[in-house]
Design a protein around this motif. Structure first.
Motif, PDB file in Angstrom:
ATOM      1  N   LEU A  28      25.549  65.444  42.199  1.00 47.33           N
ATOM      2  CA  LEU A  28      25.763  65.059  43.609  1.00 47.33           C
ATOM      3  C   LEU A  28      24.831  63.916  44.000  1.00 47.33           C
ATOM      4  O   LEU A  28      25.222  63.007  44.729  1.00 47.33           O
ATOM      5  CB  LEU A  28      25.503  66.251  44.534  1.00 47.33           C
ATOM      6  N   GLU A  29      23.593  63.968  43.494  1.00 46.64           N
ATOM      7  CA  GLU A  29      22.625  62.906  43.816  1.00 46.64           C
ATOM      8  C   GLU A  29      23.074  61.551  43.289  1.00 46.64           C
ATOM      9  O   GLU A  29      22.676  60.512  43.797  1.00 46.64           O
ATOM     10  CB  GLU A  29      21.249  63.262  43.216  1.00 46.64           C
ATOM     11  N   LYS A  30      23.899  61.584  42.242  1.00 42.10           N
ATOM     12  CA  LYS A  30      24.412  60.320  41.676  1.00 42.10           C
ATOM     13  C   LYS A  30      25.754  59.927  42.304  1.00 42.10           C
ATOM     14  O   LYS A  30      26.434  59.041  41.795  1.00 42.10           O
ATOM     15  CB  LYS A  30      24.595  60.476  40.168  1.00 42.10           C
ATOM     16  N   GLY A  31      26.147  60.632  43.360  1.00 43.98           N
ATOM     17  CA  GLY A  31      27.390  60.291  44.054  1.00 43.98           C
ATOM     18  C   GLY A  31      28.630  60.865  43.400  1.00 43.98           C
ATOM     19  O   GLY A  31      29.748  60.533  43.789  1.00 43.98           O
ATOM     20  N   GLN A  32      28.446  61.730  42.394  1.00 47.92           N
ATOM     21  CA  GLN A  32      29.608  62.358  41.748  1.00 47.92           C
ATOM     22  C   GLN A  32      29.968  63.635  42.510  1.00 47.92           C
ATOM     23  O   GLN A  32      29.166  64.139  43.291  1.00 47.92           O
ATOM     24  CB  GLN A  32      29.288  62.659  40.286  1.00 47.92           C
ATOM     25  N   ARG A  33      31.163  64.158  42.239  1.00 50.08           N
ATOM     26  CA  ARG A  33      31.641  65.269  43.045  1.00 50.08           C
ATOM     27  C   ARG A  33      32.151  66.427  42.179  1.00 50.08           C
ATOM     28  O   ARG A  33      33.330  66.476  41.834  1.00 50.08           O
ATOM     29  CB  ARG A  33      32.757  64.783  43.974  1.00 50.08           C
ATOM     30  N   PRO A  34      31.252  67.353  41.859  1.00 54.36           N
ATOM     31  CA  PRO A  34      31.698  68.551  41.112  1.00 54.36           C
ATOM     32  C   PRO A  34      32.796  69.282  41.891  1.00 54.36           C
ATOM     33  O   PRO A  34      32.872  69.147  43.114  1.00 54.36           O
ATOM     34  CB  PRO A  34      30.434  69.408  41.018  1.00 54.36           C
ATOM     35  N   PRO A  35      33.638  70.046  41.186  1.00 53.42           N
ATOM     36  CA  PRO A  35      34.790  70.652  41.850  1.00 53.42           C
ATOM     37  C   PRO A  35      34.421  71.715  42.881  1.00 53.42           C
ATOM     38  O   PRO A  35      33.408  72.410  42.753  1.00 53.42           O
ATOM     39  CB  PRO A  35      35.580  71.282  40.682  1.00 53.42           C
ATOM     40  N   ARG A  36      35.283  71.819  43.865  1.00 57.05           N
ATOM     41  CA  ARG A  36      35.127  72.822  44.928  1.00 57.05           C
ATOM     42  C   ARG A  36      34.969  74.236  44.355  1.00 57.05           C
ATOM     43  O   ARG A  36      34.136  75.015  44.824  1.00 57.05           O
ATOM     44  CB  ARG A  36      36.392  72.752  45.807  1.00 57.05           C
ATOM     45  N   SER A  98      30.018  74.200  54.373  1.00 56.33           N
ATOM     46  CA  SER A  98      30.236  72.771  54.107  1.00 56.33           C
ATOM     47  C   SER A  98      31.281  72.531  53.012  1.00 56.33           C
ATOM     48  O   SER A  98      31.717  71.392  52.814  1.00 56.33           O
ATOM     49  CB  SER A  98      28.901  72.104  53.729  1.00 56.33           C
ATOM     50  N   ILE A  99      31.697  73.593  52.295  1.00 59.06           N
ATOM     51  CA  ILE A  99      32.559  73.394  51.121  1.00 59.06           C
ATOM     52  C   ILE A  99      33.900  72.735  51.487  1.00 59.06           C
ATOM     53  O   ILE A  99      34.326  71.794  50.818  1.00 59.06           O
ATOM     54  CB  ILE A  99      32.805  74.729  50.364  1.00 59.06           C
ATOM     55  N   LYS A 100      34.531  73.200  52.552  1.00 56.71           N
ATOM     56  CA  LYS A 100      35.845  72.646  52.890  1.00 56.71           C
ATOM     57  C   LYS A 100      35.725  71.142  53.205  1.00 56.71           C
ATOM     58  O   LYS A 100      36.492  70.324  52.687  1.00 56.71           O
ATOM     59  CB  LYS A 100      36.467  73.394  54.070  1.00 56.71           C
ATOM     60  N   GLY A 101      34.756  70.798  54.046  1.00 61.30           N
ATOM     61  CA  GLY A 101      34.560  69.386  54.389  1.00 61.30           C
ATOM     62  C   GLY A 101      34.239  68.563  53.154  1.00 61.30           C
ATOM     63  O   GLY A 101      34.745  67.442  52.976  1.00 61.30           O
ATOM     64  N   TYR A 102      33.408  69.119  52.292  1.00 58.85           N
ATOM     65  CA  TYR A 102      33.064  68.446  51.029  1.00 58.85           C
ATOM     66  C   TYR A 102      34.321  68.172  50.206  1.00 58.85           C
ATOM     67  O   TYR A 102      34.531  67.055  49.724  1.00 58.85           O
ATOM     68  CB  TYR A 102      32.083  69.311  50.239  1.00 58.85           C
ATOM     69  N   ALA A 103      35.169  69.202  50.095  1.00 55.25           N
ATOM     70  CA  ALA A 103      36.392  69.058  49.292  1.00 55.25           C
ATOM     71  C   ALA A 103      37.320  68.010  49.903  1.00 55.25           C
ATOM     72  O   ALA A 103      38.074  67.343  49.184  1.00 55.25           O
ATOM     73  CB  ALA A 103      37.100  70.404  49.181  1.00 55.25           C
ATOM     74  N   GLY A 105      36.269  65.350  51.252  1.00 60.42           N
ATOM     75  CA  GLY A 105      35.627  64.042  51.105  1.00 60.42           C
ATOM     76  C   GLY A 105      34.752  63.633  52.278  1.00 60.42           C
ATOM     77  O   GLY A 105      34.299  62.492  52.356  1.00 60.42           O
ATOM     78  N   ASP A 106      34.486  64.571  53.168  1.00 57.04           N
ATOM     79  CA  ASP A 106      33.652  64.282  54.342  1.00 57.04           C
ATOM     80  C   ASP A 106      32.192  64.057  53.895  1.00 57.04           C
ATOM     81  O   ASP A 106      31.594  64.920  53.252  1.00 57.04           O
ATOM     82  CB  ASP A 106      33.748  65.482  55.302  1.00 57.04           C
ATOM     83  N   LEU A 107      31.631  62.900  54.269  1.00 50.40           N
ATOM     84  CA  LEU A 107      30.289  62.559  53.773  1.00 50.40           C
ATOM     85  C   LEU A 107      29.187  63.364  54.456  1.00 50.40           C
ATOM     86  O   LEU A 107      28.129  63.611  53.862  1.00 50.40           O
ATOM     87  CB  LEU A 107      30.044  61.059  53.933  1.00 50.40           C
ATOM     88  N   ILE A 108      29.409  63.754  55.704  1.00 49.92           N
ATOM     89  CA  ILE A 108      28.385  64.578  56.376  1.00 49.92           C
ATOM     90  C   ILE A 108      28.353  65.971  55.740  1.00 49.92           C
ATOM     91  O   ILE A 108      27.285  66.519  55.457  1.00 49.92           O
ATOM     92  CB  ILE A 108      28.652  64.647  57.903  1.00 49.92           C
ATOM     93  N   ALA A 109      29.534  66.525  55.474  1.00 49.72           N
ATOM     94  CA  ALA A 109      29.590  67.839  54.804  1.00 49.72           C
ATOM     95  C   ALA A 109      28.970  67.751  53.410  1.00 49.72           C
ATOM     96  O   ALA A 109      28.285  68.677  52.959  1.00 49.72           O
ATOM     97  CB  ALA A 109      31.038  68.312  54.716  1.00 49.72           C
ATOM     98  N   THR A 110      29.177  66.630  52.732  1.00 51.07           N
ATOM     99  CA  THR A 110      28.589  66.449  51.392  1.00 51.07           C
ATOM    100  C   THR A 110      27.062  66.428  51.491  1.00 51.07           C
ATOM    101  O   THR A 110      26.360  67.022  50.663  1.00 51.07           O
ATOM    102  CB  THR A 110      29.100  65.131  50.761  1.00 51.07           C
ATOM    103  N   THR A 111      26.547  65.769  52.538  1.00 55.24           N
ATOM    104  CA  THR A 111      25.091  65.730  52.747  1.00 55.24           C
ATOM    105  C   THR A 111      24.556  67.131  53.031  1.00 55.24           C
ATOM    106  O   THR A 111      23.526  67.537  52.470  1.00 55.24           O
ATOM    107  CB  THR A 111      24.760  64.809  53.950  1.00 55.24           C
ATOM    108  N   THR A 112      25.274  67.859  53.879  1.00 57.26           N
ATOM    109  CA  THR A 112      24.851  69.233  54.204  1.00 57.26           C
ATOM    110  C   THR A 112      24.834  70.098  52.941  1.00 57.26           C
ATOM    111  O   THR A 112      23.902  70.873  52.714  1.00 57.26           O
ATOM    112  CB  THR A 112      25.825  69.857  55.237  1.00 57.26           C
ATOM    113  N   LEU A 113      25.870  69.932  52.136  1.00 59.31           N
ATOM    114  CA  LEU A 113      25.951  70.703  50.891  1.00 59.31           C
ATOM    115  C   LEU A 113      24.753  70.388  49.991  1.00 59.31           C
ATOM    116  O   LEU A 113      24.063  71.294  49.514  1.00 59.31           O
ATOM    117  CB  LEU A 113      27.266  70.359  50.166  1.00 59.31           C
TER     118      LEU A 113
END
Ligand SMILES: [Fe+2]
Ligand SMILES: [Fe+2]
Length: 189
Positions: A28-36, A98-103, A105-113
């Motif tokens: 996640l720190e490298k901007g990649q997105r592991p699966p929901r 935060s999982i749903k928002g992350y899935a 593609g929401d960047l705020i939810a990704t930050t929270t996660l």
């Protein structure tokens, strides 16, 4: 076997899950997105095994017994460990929300996660270290053989109350699923 040995064994599985969570955090720190699904499994493991199964034994059985028979001698240490359990629950709730928002593609939810994941990993590493190396060592000295045996029996009864004596094995499978989920995702990337 002493009562703390059960808890130390459970810490081993929690550590295994934390290693996988650390891997997810680094991606996640490298901007990649592991699966929901990975995060959903992680939340399930943390809630069922780490919190309900493991922390329950500590808080309601071990800490409860110590407060009762040692007249508050360990209250300071117990309060700190319970606070850490409580903070861990909060971090997991935030991750779950935060999982749903992350899935999506929401960047705020990704930050929270990410921030809650990082906090959870750090907190739990400190917590397990404090228990294994400091608190459980005190408990071993504090409890008589009879008291420890009574606690061990309570642990076993609690495991039966959980409805499945195979719960540890099922939880181990869940951690393996977490590992597989992230490994397969990495191979596809
Ligand atoms: Fe704990
Ligand atoms: Fe623990």
């Amino acid at each position: 076997m002493k009562s703390v040995d059960i808890l130390v064994g459970e810490h081993g599985l929690i550590h295994q899950a934390l290693d996988t969570l650390s891997l997810a955090k680094e991606t996640l720190e490298k901007g990649q997105r592991p699966p929901r699904a990975f995060f959903e499994k992680a939340v399930e493991f943390s809630k069922s095994f780490s919190d309900r199964f493991h922390h329950f034994k500590e808080e309601f059985l071990m800490f409860g017994l110590l407060s009762q028979i040692k007249e508050g001698r360990y209250d300071g240490e117990i309060a700190a460990l319970k606070y850490q359990h409580e903070r861990g629950r909060k971090f997991i709730d935030q991750i779950e929300q935060s999982i749903k928002g992350y899935a999506d593609g929401d960047l705020i939810a990704t930050t929270t996660l990410l921030e809650n994941l990082a906090s959870y990993i750090s907190l739990l590493k400190l917590h397990i270290h404090s228990e294994d190396h400091i608190f459980f060592q005190m408990v071993k000295k504090a409890l008589s053989a009879e008291e420890d045996h009574a606690l061990l029996t309570q642990f076993k009864n609690e495991e039966k109350r959980f409805g499945s004596e195979n719960f540890f094995e099922k939880s181990r499978e869940l951690v393996l699923e977490m590992e597989t989920s992230i490994e397969q995702w990495q191979q596809r990337e």
